[in-house]
Design an enzyme around this catalytic site. Structure first.
Site, PDB file in Angstrom:
ATOM      1  N   GLU A   1       0.989  -1.259   0.265  1.00 34.94           N
ATOM      2  CA  GLU A   1      -0.181   0.234   0.186  1.00 34.94           C
ATOM      3  C   GLU A   1       0.311   1.489   0.128  1.00 34.94           C
ATOM      4  O   GLU A   1       0.704   2.424   0.646  1.00 34.94           O
ATOM      5  CB  GLU A   1      -0.935  -0.555   1.323  1.00 34.94           C
ATOM      6  CG  GLU A   1      -2.046  -1.626   0.839  1.00 34.94           C
ATOM      7  CD  GLU A   1      -2.806  -1.338   2.289  1.00 34.94           C
ATOM      8  OE1 GLU A   1      -3.144  -0.078   3.053  1.00 34.94           O
ATOM      9  OE2 GLU A   1      -4.438  -2.044   2.406  1.00 34.94           O
TER      10      GLU A   1
ATOM     11  N   GLU B   1      -5.984  -8.211   0.111  1.00 39.29           N
ATOM     12  CA  GLU B   1      -6.448  -7.804   1.488  1.00 39.29           C
ATOM     13  C   GLU B   1      -8.057  -7.616   1.269  1.00 39.29           C
ATOM     14  O   GLU B   1      -8.116  -6.622   0.561  1.00 39.29           O
ATOM     15  CB  GLU B   1      -5.803  -7.220   2.157  1.00 39.29           C
ATOM     16  CG  GLU B   1      -4.901  -6.881   2.784  1.00 39.29           C
ATOM     17  CD  GLU B   1      -4.470  -5.907   3.096  1.00 39.29           C
ATOM     18  OE1 GLU B   1      -4.930  -5.121   3.874  1.00 39.29           O
ATOM     19  OE2 GLU B   1      -3.018  -5.248   3.517  1.00 39.29           O
TER      20      GLU B   1
END
Length: 514
Positions: free
Chosen positions: A167, A290
């Site tokens: 991320e 995720e």
């Protein structure tokens, strides 16, 4: 209509993986609790191992998540008495490093899961990423592989799947950078890592979610740099039934797996555009590594460990409504398994998880059950279904635009797998109708099923019902009247339900996969 010759893809069971991050009580008091009567000689919770082995979770991502972008893997290896306790910056906690890479690998081996590791590309370097691969996968005779052997692990861990950071498009991430910066670092990391182990599969860090203004453009730009050097790109997203996301509408909420589907299609299209631009023959696959429902335990207090070891963070309580949507997500992943090879339900225990642990034992939350069904029953090929269903409208008025669009949503959401070797077919069905039973007619092309193997559903009168340690069976699967096998079968679906139907099928002509 079900035509067993309409094979969409061959299912990679890594699609139903999970995730373990050094966050809250996921590691400490979750998988690792030395001194507990419930733990084995390695300090690993035996009851949790039994649950994960029973689920047959195929792959687990580790050690993060936001945590990894400030993590020095060297802090978590070697003699425990020499490992430092450090301030963990992602979740403002204290990390004791008593559980690290080797303990995770040992846990995976005992759980029957494959490890998937993430590099720190936030505060660390490509050189240390390559060293990490050498430590884990080197045969010996180098500094890092010999260090692993000194630590008591003579044989290589042979970790195949590695994520190139986490991320890094997100302003919350340690080491946050531009797409251009990340693309360059990803290339250099990939080159160094493949010098150490050419057989690894490398996953670029795609957009963190669909909310960021850079969604899509981040993916396109990083791939312009690193497309030839990676095998896949990651997708992340979390979902919730809030006024902002859904207008607090259960009908809209139960359609959010279609938002996941749209995200998959958009990122796949970007990958293919870059592939065409660069004239590259390689086709990237996707890792949705995720995903979950997460919206209650998301306040600042829920994400601030206040410097403690194993603080109670992100301990979401899941209700029936959440379980139904998780079933929908699993349907979407199965339908998109021609492109998505790895999926990771985040996470496995205590932190936004289907399993919760305390000093007395393990609780199966509501979301455990659809996840367990996918792991137990889905195998073989995914069949491309022709589904006809009544629809209902959803509206985007006042909702965040990345999640909500005006649309007509089918009440029935279905996925089917066919395992020729086992002679079994499994149908997974979400009924989004909150008030009415729905009849689903299964019309089989070619050989019809010969026997019903099982028929269960998750449903109930209270969408807000949860399981607790005191009341662990408020939401559990219940038997459903099964239709008689034949070329035409009618399955009656309760309102607001997720159902699995198992059927014995005769072996036919070997089917084509993609």
């Amino acid at each position: 209509m079900i035509d067993r010759e309409r094979v969409h893809s061959v299912l990679d069971r890594r699609l139903f993986g999970s995730f373990l991050e050094h966050l809250g009580r996921a590691v400490y008091e979750g998988v690792y609790q030395p001194g507990s009567p419930l733990s084995n000689k390695d300090g690993l919770r035996s009851d949790l191992l039994e649950e994960v082995r029973g689920l047959a979770v195929p792959i687990v991502r580790y050690p993060g998540g936001n945590f990894v972008s400030g993590y020095n893997w060297l802090d978590g290896v070697g003699p425990r008495e020499l490992r430092p306790s450090v301030h963990e910056k992602a979740w403002n906690s204290t990390e004791t490093n008593q559980f690290g890479t080797n303990e995770f690998i040992r846990w995976c081996r005992q759980a029957g899961s494959e490890p998937m590791l993430v590099f720190n590309l936030g505060t660390n370097t490509p050189e240390m990423a390559a060293a990490y691969v050498d430590y884990c996968n080197g045969e010996g005779g180098t500094r890092w592989s010999d260090l692993r052997r000194e630590h008591g692990y003579e044989r290589p861990h042979k970790v195949r799947y590695w994520c190139l950071g986490n991320e890094l498009d997100g302003p919350w991430q340690m080491g946050h950078m531009s797409a251009r910066e990340y693309g360059r670092i990803a290339v250099e990391t990939a080159k160094l890592v493949r010098e150490v182990d050419p057989g690894v599969q490398l996953i670029a860090a795609g957009s963190s979610n669909t909310e960021l203004p850079s969604f899509g453009s981040w993916d396109r730009e990083i791939l312009q740099h690193c497309y030839e050097h990676v095998d896949a790109i990651s997708l992340h997203n979390y979902y919730g039934n809030t006024a902002e996301l859904t207008g607090a509408s259960s009908a809209r909420y139960l359609a959010m797996n279609l938002d996941m589907q749209r995200q998959i299609h958009e990122i796949a299209s970007i990958c293919d555009e870059v592939r065409a631009d660069r004239g590259c023959s390689k086709r990237l696959w996707l890792a949705f590594d995720e995903w979950n429902v997460w919206y209650r335990a998301r306040t600042p207090a829920d994400m601030d460990g206040q410097g403690r070891v194993a603080p109670h963070l992100l301990e979401e309580e899941y209700n029936l409504e959440d379980a139904l949507l998780v079933g929908g997500f699993l349907n979407t992943l199965m339908r998109e398994s021609g492109r998505v090879r790895i999926g990771c339900l985040a996470q496995i225990v205590n932190v936004i998880a289907p399993l919760m642990a305390n000093d007395q034992g393990i609780l199966r939350q509501t979301t455990y059950y659809p996840y367990a069904w996918a792991l137990k029953y889905a195998s073989g090929q995914v069949i491309d279904l022709a589904v006809e269903s009544d629809t209902y409208p959803i509206k985007a008025d006042g909702l965040r635009p990345d999640f909500a669009r005006d649309a007509q949503v089918p009440y029935i959401d279905a996925a089917l797998t066919m395992d020729e070797q086992r002679g079994e077919a499994y149908l997974f069905v979400l009924n989004r109708d909150l008030n009415n039973e729905r009849e689903l007619v299964l019309e089989w092309q070619g050989p019809a099923p010969t026997r019903v193997l099982n028929c269960e559903t998750i449903t109930g009168p209270d969408l807000q019902a949860i399981n607790t340690f005191d009341q662990p069976r408020r939401v559990i699967p219940q038997a459903l009247d099964a239709p008689a096998p034949g070329s035409s079968m009618t399955l009656k679906l309760p309102p607001a339900s997720y159902t699995v139907l198992g059927l014995a099928v005769r072996s036919g002509t070997p089917m084509r996969g993609t």
